[in-house]
Design a protein around this motif. Structure first.
Motif, PDB file in Angstrom:
ATOM      1  N   ARG A 183       0.840  -1.207   0.000  1.00 50.38           N
ATOM      2  CA  ARG A 183       0.000   0.000   0.000  1.00 50.38           C
ATOM      3  C   ARG A 183       0.871   1.252   0.000  1.00 50.38           C
ATOM      4  NH1 ARG A 183      -2.463   3.703   3.579  1.00 50.38           N
ATOM      5  NH2 ARG A 183      -4.647   4.124   3.109  1.00 50.38           N
ATOM      6  N   ILE A 184       1.905   1.261   0.838  1.00 49.16           N
ATOM      7  CA  ILE A 184       2.818   2.405   0.905  1.00 49.16           C
ATOM      8  C   ILE A 184       3.498   2.610  -0.450  1.00 49.16           C
ATOM      9  CG2 ILE A 184       4.996   3.215   1.912  1.00 49.16           C
ATOM     10  CD1 ILE A 184       4.082   1.676   4.509  1.00 49.16           C
ATOM     11  N   ILE A 185       3.956   1.532  -1.055  1.00 50.35           N
ATOM     12  CA  ILE A 185       4.628   1.624  -2.348  1.00 50.35           C
ATOM     13  C   ILE A 185       3.678   2.193  -3.404  1.00 50.35           C
ATOM     14  CG2 ILE A 185       5.625   0.256  -4.240  1.00 50.35           C
ATOM     15  CD1 ILE A 185       6.806  -1.595  -1.989  1.00 50.35           C
ATOM     16  N   ARG A 186       2.443   1.684  -3.446  1.00 53.99           N
ATOM     17  CA  ARG A 186       1.466   2.191  -4.419  1.00 53.99           C
ATOM     18  C   ARG A 186       1.196   3.676  -4.205  1.00 53.99           C
ATOM     19  NH1 ARG A 186      -1.170  -2.428  -3.027  1.00 53.99           N
ATOM     20  NH2 ARG A 186      -2.748  -1.268  -1.892  1.00 53.99           N
ATOM     21  N   GLN A 187       1.017   4.083  -2.957  1.00 56.13           N
ATOM     22  CA  GLN A 187       0.727   5.486  -2.661  1.00 56.13           C
ATOM     23  C   GLN A 187       1.883   6.404  -3.031  1.00 56.13           C
ATOM     24  OE1 GLN A 187      -0.303   5.309   1.519  1.00 56.13           O
ATOM     25  NE2 GLN A 187      -2.396   5.859   0.997  1.00 56.13           N
ATOM     26  N   THR A 188       3.076   6.016  -2.670  1.00 52.83           N
ATOM     27  CA  THR A 188       4.214   6.904  -2.917  1.00 52.83           C
ATOM     28  C   THR A 188       4.631   6.889  -4.375  1.00 52.83           C
ATOM     29  OG1 THR A 188       5.768   5.197  -2.233  1.00 52.83           O
ATOM     30  CG2 THR A 188       5.068   6.774  -0.558  1.00 52.83           C
ATOM     31  N   ALA A 189       4.308   5.827  -5.096  1.00 53.34           N
ATOM     32  CA  ALA A 189       4.658   5.763  -6.519  1.00 53.34           C
ATOM     33  C   ALA A 189       3.965   6.876  -7.290  1.00 53.34           C
ATOM     34  CB  ALA A 189       4.270   4.406  -7.100  1.00 53.34           C
ATOM     35  N   LEU A 190       2.853   7.345  -6.758  1.00 55.32           N
ATOM     36  CA  LEU A 190       2.110   8.388  -7.440  1.00 55.32           C
ATOM     37  C   LEU A 190       2.734   9.766  -7.265  1.00 55.32           C
ATOM     38  CD1 LEU A 190      -1.485   7.259  -6.434  1.00 55.32           C
ATOM     39  CD2 LEU A 190      -0.262   6.783  -8.559  1.00 55.32           C
ATOM     40  N   VAL A 191       3.576   9.931  -6.249  1.00 54.16           N
ATOM     41  CA  VAL A 191       4.069  11.276  -5.970  1.00 54.16           C
ATOM     42  C   VAL A 191       5.583  11.418  -5.951  1.00 54.16           C
ATOM     43  CG1 VAL A 191       2.015  12.073  -4.768  1.00 54.16           C
ATOM     44  CG2 VAL A 191       3.776  10.896  -3.485  1.00 54.16           C
ATOM     45  N   GLU A 192       6.286  10.477  -5.366  1.00 56.96           N
ATOM     46  CA  GLU A 192       7.724  10.670  -5.243  1.00 56.96           C
ATOM     47  C   GLU A 192       8.459   9.359  -4.972  1.00 56.96           C
ATOM     48  OE1 GLU A 192       8.303  13.422  -1.971  1.00 56.96           O
ATOM     49  OE2 GLU A 192       6.379  12.845  -1.199  1.00 56.96           O
ATOM     50  N   TYR A 193       9.688   9.309  -5.465  1.00 51.50           N
ATOM     51  CA  TYR A 193      10.558   8.160  -5.264  1.00 51.50           C
ATOM     52  C   TYR A 193      11.950   8.655  -5.048  1.00 51.50           C
ATOM     53  CZ  TYR A 193       7.884   3.929  -5.832  1.00 51.50           C
ATOM     54  OH  TYR A 193       7.058   2.880  -5.601  1.00 51.50           O
ATOM     55  N   PRO A 194      12.824   7.948  -4.467  1.00 50.30           N
ATOM     56  CA  PRO A 194      12.711   6.583  -3.960  1.00 50.30           C
ATOM     57  C   PRO A 194      12.061   6.530  -2.582  1.00 50.30           C
ATOM     58  CG  PRO A 194      14.909   7.393  -3.527  1.00 50.30           C
ATOM     59  CD  PRO A 194      14.181   8.480  -4.285  1.00 50.30           C
ATOM     60  N   ILE A 195      11.821   5.308  -2.152  1.00 57.83           N
ATOM     61  CA  ILE A 195      11.420   5.031  -0.768  1.00 57.83           C
ATOM     62  C   ILE A 195      12.642   4.379  -0.128  1.00 57.83           C
ATOM     63  CG2 ILE A 195       9.904   3.736   0.762  1.00 57.83           C
ATOM     64  CD1 ILE A 195       7.917   3.541  -1.533  1.00 57.83           C
ATOM     65  N   TRP A 196      12.973   4.778   1.090  1.00 56.01           N
ATOM     66  CA  TRP A 196      14.087   4.125   1.765  1.00 56.01           C
ATOM     67  C   TRP A 196      13.786   3.950   3.238  1.00 56.01           C
ATOM     68  CZ3 TRP A 196      14.217   9.255   0.561  1.00 56.01           C
ATOM     69  CH2 TRP A 196      14.531  10.141   1.582  1.00 56.01           C
ATOM     70  N   CYS A 197      14.527   3.026   3.837  1.00 52.62           N
ATOM     71  CA  CYS A 197      14.395   2.783   5.267  1.00 52.62           C
ATOM     72  C   CYS A 197      15.748   2.331   5.794  1.00 52.62           C
ATOM     73  CB  CYS A 197      13.337   1.723   5.549  1.00 52.62           C
ATOM     74  SG  CYS A 197      13.714   0.115   4.828  1.00 52.62           S
ATOM     75  N   THR A 198      15.904   2.406   7.083  1.00 52.24           N
ATOM     76  CA  THR A 198      17.109   1.871   7.710  1.00 52.24           C
ATOM     77  C   THR A 198      16.686   0.717   8.619  1.00 52.24           C
ATOM     78  OG1 THR A 198      16.986   3.493   9.502  1.00 52.24           O
ATOM     79  CG2 THR A 198      18.413   4.025   7.636  1.00 52.24           C
TER      80      THR A 198
END
Length: 160
Positions: free
Chosen positions: A110-125
């Protein structure tokens, strides 16, 4: 949290993704307390000060937290930090008793789908040594992009 049964594989299973409120703070802070209880340090550190600082930080960012719940019971949460560089998945937690049931994958997708619409990349530690979390993110397409003595950074980059 007892007796709550769910199966993310069922077609009718749909958890709620809602903004966190002040009432959710004790549940979100519980892992912080557990972590601090296990901290071993050679120097004298007042863990009460650390806990209060972390509590204040989470409280100030609470409007940006999303809780994952079923029937009003919180099963987990996540915190996204948006910047010009993309989205940091800062705090993603599925409560222990609900892990390994597909809920984390459902939420991350869900997070990936939502953020794909507005901004990338997604990262975490991820804390070094947390192999289960590293494998989890890698199964979802994240790649290791940096590391320190304490953490590994994983990123997912896709064209918008």
């Amino acid at each position: 949290m007892t007796g709550l049964m769910f199966s993310p594989d069922k077609p009718d299973f749909q958890p709620d993704f809602l903004p966190c409120t002040e009432a959710d703070l004790p549940i979100i802070l519980a892992p912080v307390a557990e972590l601090l209880a296990t901290v071993e340090t050679e120097r004298m550190v007042d863990l009460t000060v650390v806990r209060l600082a972390m509590e204040e930080e989470i409280r100030s960012e609470l409007p940006d937290y999303t809780k994952i719940s079923v029937g009003g019971e919180i099963l987990g949460w996540y915190h996204l930090i948006h910047s010009d560089q993309g989205v940091e998945l800062d705090d993603f937690n599925i409560l222990n008793e609900f892990q390994s049931r597909g809920l984390g994958s459902l939420a991350l997708n869900r997070i990936i789908r939502q953020t794909a619409l507005v901004e990338y990349p997604i990262w975490c530690t991820v804390t070094r040594g947390n192999e289960a979390a590293i494998r989890f993110y890698q199964r979802h397409g994240f790649k290791q992009t940096a590391e320190t003595d304490q953490v590994i950074t994983l990123s997912l980059t896709q064209a918008p």
